[in-house]
Structure formats: C-alpha cells, structure tokens
Design a protein around this motif. Structure first.
Motif, short mmCIF file in Angstrom:
data_model
loop_
_atom_site.label_atom_id
_atom_site.label_comp_id
_atom_site.label_asym_id
_atom_site.label_seq_id
_atom_site.Cartn_x
_atom_site.Cartn_y
_atom_site.Cartn_z
N TYR A 264 -13.31 18.44 4.60
CA TYR A 264 -14.29 18.13 3.56
C TYR A 264 -14.77 19.43 2.93
N GLN A 265 -14.70 19.49 1.61
CA GLN A 265 -15.21 20.63 0.85
C GLN A 265 -16.49 20.19 0.14
N ALA A 266 -17.63 20.59 0.68
CA ALA A 266 -18.92 20.14 0.17
C ALA A 266 -19.14 20.52 -1.29
N ARG A 267 -18.73 21.72 -1.67
CA ARG A 267 -18.97 22.18 -3.05
C ARG A 267 -18.29 21.26 -4.06
N ALA A 268 -17.05 20.87 -3.76
CA ALA A 268 -16.30 20.01 -4.66
C ALA A 268 -16.54 18.52 -4.38
N GLY A 269 -17.06 18.21 -3.19
CA GLY A 269 -17.29 16.82 -2.82
C GLY A 269 -16.01 16.04 -2.63
N VAL A 270 -14.98 16.72 -2.12
CA VAL A 270 -13.69 16.07 -1.90
C VAL A 270 -13.18 16.35 -0.49
N VAL A 271 -12.24 15.53 -0.06
CA VAL A 271 -11.56 15.73 1.21
C VAL A 271 -10.13 16.16 0.88
N TYR A 272 -9.67 17.21 1.54
CA TYR A 272 -8.28 17.65 1.42
C TYR A 272 -7.53 17.16 2.64
N VAL A 273 -6.43 16.47 2.44
CA VAL A 273 -5.64 15.91 3.53
C VAL A 273 -4.24 16.50 3.46
#
Length: 113
Positions: free
Chosen positions: A21-30
């Motif tokens: 989870y990247q809080a700054r972008a608000g996305v999850v990288y899988v």
C-alpha cells in the motif's frame, strides 16, 4: 517455493505474491517478486477491497493455463506517464497460498494505516 510470511508496514508477502500500500498515492501495488520482468500492477483501494471480498467469497476466478495463473485486477494501468499492466501472472501454488492468506485476513491491514 516454500510458504513464507513477511508483514511490514503496508506490505503483505505470502509465498511469491506481494501487495504494498502506497499511502501518498492511495493505491496498492501487487506483483510476483519471482517475475523480475514485470512491474507491479496498480490497484485502487476500492478495487482492492472488492477483490479481497470476492476472493474470500470464492467468487474471483483467475485465468489458469497449466501452472500459470493470471490475475486481472489492475484498474490504474492507464494513469500517469508510465503504462502499466492490468494483470499479475504467478504460479498455481502461489495463487493457492495467496487465497489462503486472503481468507485468513492477512492482507486486510493494507490501507488501514
């Protein structure tokens, strides 16, 4: 691939599949860290939550061919300058371990920080 677990701030790893989870972008990288040629797939928090719920309910069916499993979950592949894939490819074993981890809530903490 032996079963491994490494949970850090915003990261879940389970025998080949990794979600961060990247809080700054608000996305999850899988991604599958064993696949060095492919970049991580970007998934919005809304899509990630729906994906986890569908895996837990046995409603998500990935594409499978032999030992290769393709998980189409990326919904942010066309944002920004860099084009990203919308799917992760992994092994059947890694997918099965990931499903067990999802069903035991191993990835629920992502985005909850």
């Amino acid at each position: 691939m032996g079963e491994q677990r490494n949970t850090l701030l915003g990261v879940g790893v389970r025998s080949g599949l990794e979600a961060e989870y990247q809080a700054r972008a608000g996305v999850v990288y899988v991604r599958d860290p064993d696949d060095e040629e492919r970049a991580a797939v970007r998934v919005s928090m809304a899509r990630w939550s729906r994906f986890l719920a569908s895996v837990k309910a046995d409603q998500f069916v990935p594409q499978q061919e032999g030992d290769e499993v393709t998980i189409a979950i990326g919904d942010l592949s066309h944002t920004g300058v860099v084009q990203r894939l919308s799917f992760v490819t992994t092994s059947r074993h890694a997918w099965e371990i990931f499903v067990k981890a999802v069903k035991s809530s191993e990835f629920d903490h992502l985005g909850a920080q």
